[in-house]
Write a protein that holds these residues in place. Structure first.
Motif, mmCIF file in Angstrom:
data_model
loop_
_atom_site.group_PDB
_atom_site.id
_atom_site.type_symbol
_atom_site.label_atom_id
_atom_site.label_comp_id
_atom_site.label_asym_id
_atom_site.label_seq_id
_atom_site.Cartn_x
_atom_site.Cartn_y
_atom_site.Cartn_z
ATOM 1 N N PRO A 149 -6.072 -0.802 -7.508
ATOM 2 C CA PRO A 149 -7.396 -0.821 -8.327
ATOM 3 C C PRO A 149 -8.358 -0.078 -7.530
ATOM 4 O O PRO A 149 -9.222 -0.490 -6.836
ATOM 5 C CB PRO A 149 -7.823 -2.466 -8.091
ATOM 6 C CG PRO A 149 -7.021 -3.045 -6.941
ATOM 7 C CD PRO A 149 -5.699 -2.320 -6.736
ATOM 8 N N LEU A 150 -7.821 1.132 -7.354
ATOM 9 C CA LEU A 150 -8.744 2.072 -6.754
ATOM 10 C C LEU A 150 -9.513 2.738 -7.993
ATOM 11 O O LEU A 150 -9.546 3.042 -9.071
ATOM 12 C CB LEU A 150 -7.875 3.442 -6.399
ATOM 13 C CG LEU A 150 -6.891 2.924 -5.264
ATOM 14 C CD1 LEU A 150 -6.251 4.299 -4.842
ATOM 15 C CD2 LEU A 150 -7.881 2.630 -4.031
ATOM 16 N N VAL A 179 -8.242 7.920 4.626
ATOM 17 C CA VAL A 179 -9.244 7.118 4.328
ATOM 18 C C VAL A 179 -10.474 8.020 3.702
ATOM 19 O O VAL A 179 -11.185 7.641 2.971
ATOM 20 C CB VAL A 179 -9.723 6.411 5.809
ATOM 21 C CG1 VAL A 179 -11.212 5.666 5.466
ATOM 22 C CG2 VAL A 179 -8.739 5.297 6.063
ATOM 23 N N ARG A 180 -10.605 9.174 4.427
ATOM 24 C CA ARG A 180 -11.753 9.977 3.935
ATOM 25 C C ARG A 180 -11.442 10.631 2.524
ATOM 26 O O ARG A 180 -12.504 10.841 1.976
ATOM 27 C CB ARG A 180 -11.789 11.150 5.274
ATOM 28 C CG ARG A 180 -12.511 10.996 6.233
ATOM 29 C CD ARG A 180 -12.805 12.146 7.119
ATOM 30 N NE ARG A 180 -12.001 12.810 7.371
ATOM 31 C CZ ARG A 180 -11.166 12.921 8.520
ATOM 32 N NH1 ARG A 180 -11.466 11.917 9.363
ATOM 33 N NH2 ARG A 180 -10.086 13.733 9.028
ATOM 34 N N ARG A 183 -4.252 13.570 0.258
ATOM 35 C CA ARG A 183 -4.793 13.772 -0.870
ATOM 36 C C ARG A 183 -3.850 13.457 -2.163
ATOM 37 O O ARG A 183 -4.176 12.832 -3.312
ATOM 38 C CB ARG A 183 -5.634 15.184 -1.266
ATOM 39 C CG ARG A 183 -6.640 15.389 -0.270
ATOM 40 C CD ARG A 183 -6.983 17.122 -0.409
ATOM 41 N NE ARG A 183 -7.399 17.232 -2.094
ATOM 42 C CZ ARG A 183 -7.448 18.574 -2.489
ATOM 43 N NH1 ARG A 183 -7.011 19.464 -1.684
ATOM 44 N NH2 ARG A 183 -7.726 18.714 -3.620
ATOM 45 N N ALA A 184 -2.541 13.771 -1.809
ATOM 46 C CA ALA A 184 -1.468 13.527 -2.682
ATOM 47 C C ALA A 184 -1.293 12.190 -2.746
ATOM 48 O O ALA A 184 -1.039 11.511 -4.062
ATOM 49 C CB ALA A 184 -0.198 14.142 -2.498
ATOM 50 N N CYS A 185 -1.401 11.318 -1.749
ATOM 51 C CA CYS A 185 -1.088 10.036 -1.832
ATOM 52 C C CYS A 185 -2.263 9.141 -2.536
ATOM 53 O O CYS A 185 -1.981 8.255 -3.213
ATOM 54 C CB CYS A 185 -1.138 9.582 -0.139
ATOM 55 S SG CYS A 185 0.331 9.962 0.628
ATOM 56 N N VAL A 186 -3.570 9.638 -2.051
ATOM 57 C CA VAL A 186 -4.707 8.896 -3.016
ATOM 58 C C VAL A 186 -4.304 9.221 -4.623
ATOM 59 O O VAL A 186 -4.571 8.207 -5.330
ATOM 60 C CB VAL A 186 -6.127 9.540 -2.623
ATOM 61 C CG1 VAL A 186 -6.968 9.093 -3.476
ATOM 62 C CG2 VAL A 186 -6.217 9.329 -1.215
ATOM 63 N N ALA A 187 -4.089 10.450 -5.176
ATOM 64 C CA ALA A 187 -3.763 10.657 -6.447
ATOM 65 C C ALA A 187 -2.708 9.923 -6.915
ATOM 66 O O ALA A 187 -2.739 9.290 -7.971
ATOM 67 C CB ALA A 187 -3.459 12.221 -6.640
ATOM 68 N N ALA A 188 -1.483 9.692 -6.224
ATOM 69 C CA ALA A 188 -0.369 8.970 -6.652
ATOM 70 C C ALA A 188 -0.814 7.390 -6.708
ATOM 71 O O ALA A 188 -0.376 6.804 -7.762
ATOM 72 C CB ALA A 188 0.793 9.281 -5.808
ATOM 73 N N CYS A 189 -1.357 6.957 -5.717
ATOM 74 C CA CYS A 189 -1.832 5.445 -5.714
ATOM 75 C C CYS A 189 -2.661 5.167 -6.828
ATOM 76 O O CYS A 189 -2.941 4.098 -7.567
ATOM 77 C CB CYS A 189 -2.273 5.353 -4.416
ATOM 78 S SG CYS A 189 -0.865 5.292 -3.049
ATOM 79 N N HIS A 231 -9.952 0.498 -0.763
ATOM 80 C CA HIS A 231 -9.096 1.720 -0.124
ATOM 81 C C HIS A 231 -7.537 1.302 -0.467
ATOM 82 O O HIS A 231 -7.277 0.231 -1.029
ATOM 83 C CB HIS A 231 -9.287 1.405 1.386
ATOM 84 C CG HIS A 231 -10.592 2.228 1.763
ATOM 85 N ND1 HIS A 231 -10.494 3.810 2.319
ATOM 86 C CD2 HIS A 231 -11.903 1.777 1.951
ATOM 87 C CE1 HIS A 231 -11.670 3.983 2.538
ATOM 88 N NE2 HIS A 231 -12.444 2.972 2.432
ATOM 89 N N ILE A 232 -6.641 1.996 -0.094
ATOM 90 C CA ILE A 232 -5.361 2.113 -0.273
ATOM 91 C C ILE A 232 -4.545 1.033 0.673
ATOM 92 O O ILE A 232 -4.745 1.402 1.953
ATOM 93 C CB ILE A 232 -4.675 3.427 -0.181
ATOM 94 C CG1 ILE A 232 -5.221 4.192 -1.210
ATOM 95 C CG2 ILE A 232 -3.134 3.389 -0.644
ATOM 96 C CD1 ILE A 232 -4.807 5.660 -1.168
ATOM 97 N N PRO A 233 -3.951 -0.226 0.401
ATOM 98 C CA PRO A 233 -3.307 -0.761 0.938
ATOM 99 C C PRO A 233 -2.210 0.036 1.695
ATOM 100 O O PRO A 233 -1.352 0.538 1.028
ATOM 101 C CB PRO A 233 -2.563 -2.046 0.209
ATOM 102 C CG PRO A 233 -3.630 -2.031 -1.360
ATOM 103 C CD PRO A 233 -3.825 -0.445 -1.268
ATOM 104 N N THR A 234 -2.052 -0.216 3.081
ATOM 105 C CA THR A 234 -1.257 0.754 3.747
ATOM 106 C C THR A 234 -0.208 0.185 4.778
ATOM 107 O O THR A 234 -1.027 -0.906 5.516
ATOM 108 C CB THR A 234 -1.919 1.766 4.346
ATOM 109 O OG1 THR A 234 -2.684 2.705 3.405
ATOM 110 C CG2 THR A 234 -1.204 2.897 5.101
#
Length: 242
Positions: free
Chosen positions: A237-238, A21-22, A225-231, A32-35
């Motif tokens: 729609p990030l 989240v951060r 951080r890798a998850c955010v970049a990949a998503c 935010h990323i659907p999780t």
């Protein structure tokens, strides 16, 4: 949708979600990323399996992965370093991409001021605080070695202290674990390590706010951080940073 194969352990999974989240550049809930999270606490101990003293956790991990896939996950993160010993076997059983925590750490190291750039061959000594199983499996030694980085673990007595600290965190005795881990960070720094990777997702829970934070690399945060970049590279729609 990001699928989180968690429960190894539960507090570490919650810590990963908070860091996810951060790390997300969001201005509202919808950014935010659907999780989807599976806290699969029934998965047998990973380190014990690698050391030959416990049952194989792969069937339970495969079952949890199947639940995430059935629930609509489109890529997978596993906030447990030792579980990545079975990364290839899990990846072979699904079409969903499974991020690798050690690759995420390698990218973080490449971004540090010390200049650990992938492919330069410049070398570097990386200390590891990890389970006995992660060290035995050579997860970090192999993948970081490809980038010219040498991994150094504690001496046998120090590693016994690390293993004891991990057990203490799992038992909610974080304050008792902290001095044990801080002593090993100091020992690795004295041995010439430029960075010390917290290569067990329990360890950041004990070393949060440590005076040695400038030396530490948080594998949990690197994975988030890798998850955010990949998503962000997916169709989700990030927002992108300006």
């Amino acid at each position: 949708m990001l699928g989180v194969l968690g429960g190894m352990g539960p507090m570490a999974t919650v810590d990963f979600l908070a860091k996810l989240v951060r790390a997300t550049p969001a201005g509202r809930d919808q950014d935010h990323i659907p999780t989807l999270v599976c806290s699969a606490v029934d998965i047998p101990d990973r380190a014990a399996a690698i050391l030959g003293t416990g049952p194989d956790p792969l069937p339970a991990m495969r079952a949890a992965l199947a639940r995430l896939e059935a629930g609509g996950a489109t890529r997978i993160a596993i906030p447990c370093n030792t579980a990545h010993h079975w990364h290839a076997a899990l990846q072979a059983g699904t079409g969903l991409p499974i991020l690798h925590i050690v690759d995420a750490v390698a990218e973080t190291l490449a971004e540090t001021p010390a200049g650990f750039m992938a492919g330069t061959g410049t070398g570097g000594r990386i200390g590891l605080l990890a389970t006995d199983g992660t060290l035995r499996a050579g997860l970090y030694r192999e993948r970081l070695g490809r980038r010219g980085l040498a991994c150094v673990g504690p001496d046998p007595e120090g590693q016994a202290a690390v293993a004891a600290a991990i057990r203490l965190v799992k038992a909610h005795r974080v304050a008792e674990a902290r001095p044990l881990l801080e002593a090993q960070v100091r020992a690795l720094a004295a041995a010439g390590c430029d960075r010390v990777v917290m290569a067990c997702t329990e360890i950041p829970l004990a070393l949060s706010g440590s005076a040695a934070s400038g030396l530490l690399v948080d594998a949990t945060e690197a994975l988030a951080r890798a998850c955010v970049a990949a998503c962000r590279d997916d169709a989700d729609p990030l927002p992108r940073a300006a």
